[in-house]
Design an enzyme around this catalytic site. Sequence first.
Site, PDB file in Angstrom:
ATOM      1  N   ASP A 193       0.812  -1.212   0.000  1.00  0.00           N
ATOM      2  CA  ASP A 193       0.000   0.000   0.000  1.00  0.00           C
ATOM      3  C   ASP A 193       0.846   1.264   0.000  1.00  0.00           C
ATOM      4  O   ASP A 193       0.348   2.345  -0.322  1.00  0.00           O
ATOM      5  CB  ASP A 193      -0.937  -0.012   1.219  1.00  0.00           C
ATOM      6  N   MET A 274      -8.201   5.779   2.714  1.00  0.00           N
ATOM      7  CA  MET A 274      -8.302   6.955   1.850  1.00  0.00           C
ATOM      8  C   MET A 274      -7.022   7.222   1.061  1.00  0.00           C
ATOM      9  O   MET A 274      -6.985   8.170   0.268  1.00  0.00           O
ATOM     10  CB  MET A 274      -8.627   8.187   2.706  1.00  0.00           C
ATOM     11  N   ARG A 275      -5.979   6.417   1.273  1.00  0.00           N
ATOM     12  CA  ARG A 275      -4.731   6.687   0.573  1.00  0.00           C
ATOM     13  C   ARG A 275      -4.917   6.581  -0.943  1.00  0.00           C
ATOM     14  O   ARG A 275      -4.311   7.337  -1.707  1.00  0.00           O
ATOM     15  CB  ARG A 275      -3.634   5.728   1.042  1.00  0.00           C
ATOM     16  N   ALA A 276      -5.749   5.658  -1.388  1.00  0.00           N
ATOM     17  CA  ALA A 276      -5.956   5.490  -2.827  1.00  0.00           C
ATOM     18  C   ALA A 276      -6.529   6.759  -3.452  1.00  0.00           C
ATOM     19  O   ALA A 276      -6.129   7.173  -4.549  1.00  0.00           O
ATOM     20  CB  ALA A 276      -6.878   4.304  -3.090  1.00  0.00           C
TER      21      ALA A 276
END
Length: 665
Positions: A193, A274-276
């Site tokens: 990730d 929420m990183r995406a």
Amino acid sequence: MSRPYPFTAVVGQDDLRLALLLNAVSPAVGGVLVRGEKGTAKSTAVRALSALLPEVGVVPGCRFSCDPAAPDPACPDGPHEPGEGSARPARMVELPVGASEDRLVGALDIERALAEGVKAFEPGLLAAAHRGILYVDEVNLLHDHLVDLLLDAAAMGASYVEREGVSVRHAARFLLVGTMNPEEGELRPQLLDRFGLTVEVAASREPDQRVEVVRRRLAYDDDPAGFTAQWAQEESAVRARIVAARELLPSVRLGDGALRQIAATCAAFEVDGMRADIVMARTATALAAWAGRTDVLAEDVRQAALLALPHRRRRNPFDAPGLDEDTLDRTLEEFSGDDDPDPDPDGGPGGGGGQPSPDEGPQGGDAGARPEAGEGGEPQASGSAEQSAVRAAEPFRTKALSVPGIGQGAAGRRSRARTEHGRTTGARRSRGTLTKLHLAATVQAAAPHQRARGRTGPGLLLRRDDLRQAVREGRESNLVLFVVDASGSMAARQRMGAVKGAVLSLLLDAYQRRDKVGLVTFRGSGAEVALPPTSSVDTAAARLASLPTGGRTPLAAGLLKAHEVLRVERLRDAARRALVVVVTDGRATGGPEPLLLAAKAAGLFAADEVASVVVDCESGPVRLGLAGKLAGELGGTVVTLDELRADRIAGLVKDVQGSRSRRAA
């Protein structure tokens, strides 16, 4: 030092080149993970990128590459006053898979720190990579303790080194680029990730393109300087375009319509966290800047999704990365906004993003998801006839299986072992380089000699012989060798689906514990190595899914084949201990006295003290208990399919010596 292969001379691999260039434009994108088979120019392209990066300004003499315009106030070489500095090329630092912790984060001079109170610090690779590229080839093989350090540095933008009360902190912001061959094992989800983008690469199947790859490589090997000079103009053009895109980047507008498309796309593909969304937004902005535009278009969002989401939607290691492009297009269409300007026909990011190389080929890598494993229905009946492959039942969380005793193998999460990391269990006299100081034992060793050494002040007088190395106990990875009965008796009563589900569950457990796995199957007239020992558990799962059943039960042949696999593997890696998991109902047919032959084969494992577990697949009202007898002959333990589940009874694998004591009694 040889010149790197020119970036613009790489043939094809448009997605790979585009992903690397977007990170050069906007390092905030978060790096690139390049997945693909060997020999597909992964490392070549990454190493070539460093020559295209603009120079960085640094404070003269600073070992931590502080920016002269805004120096780090906590820099160990500081404090620095803001002012003019010197320029140097951006660095690409390679992290070897087998590097030590001290090589990555740096090392303190423990002797000087204790005796003189001096923070003598030698920077590591994280300091060298600050404001540059940190490249990890075969990143999926990186040891867990190094992965943990990378995760910390990537999350905080700084590296902390703390040893026995002495602490050093320095900035560590870098572009993380990793390459890997999925056949050699998957990456930990936490580190996966952390890569902003991912690219799947594969060798072209077009003969003309393959010819051009060979032609250019041979020309480069014959005359690196001359070949590089031929591509100097193209390299300069790309370098200038990166600089222009960086300057344009702050002016790029990310409208509400594009943001809605980004949020809707991430929700549609059910990515975690929420990183995406943030990575997609930064990637789409970089795509617009690379195309020379100040507005983000729908095609920017689409390309950003194809690069930023595939590795974030995986639910287990057997899921192939990829996106359903029909779903992506429907989502973008449904949430298309009215604030997007008309697309610029000359500036779109499609394909290779407008890269200047004249011979760009088709996009590399297959973004499609892998088809479902396994075909066909349940077998109709047992017997000698061949049966089609049976679909595995749903996997479940298994009880922990471990090898008894304490090993010294590669770091992992399965069995107890002496490691460089873990809890401290004792101390020993330091031999060679001191890596983990046992402070209390060192002080205790030095204390009786202070008067004889003439100590008069508060300082502690140390000598080399006083230093004590901490002895630590952690966990190691093992070789888990599955020996699976695929005979006709296993196909009876539709058991094979449950058996495959159990083995699949154990494979998932092996993935989480960083083990190597191997697969031996036996059926018909003999046994075969369906998968030699490997770190790629998804390859093992694929072989398991396509495994047919039927025929006789040559149990002895299966055990002998497994014993041969272990013998060869010990020659390759003597420190890695093995756990043999035999999945069978214990029956043996074929040849004279098959059960006696199986017992003799099992005795070889007992003589070598190989840890073993027999998963008893026998079912029905009448049970012969043959699997339990086999476990006794192996010197291991037996567990039923139901007992394998984590929510059932505890303590599946016991010490080999304990098992032998009970048998002797």
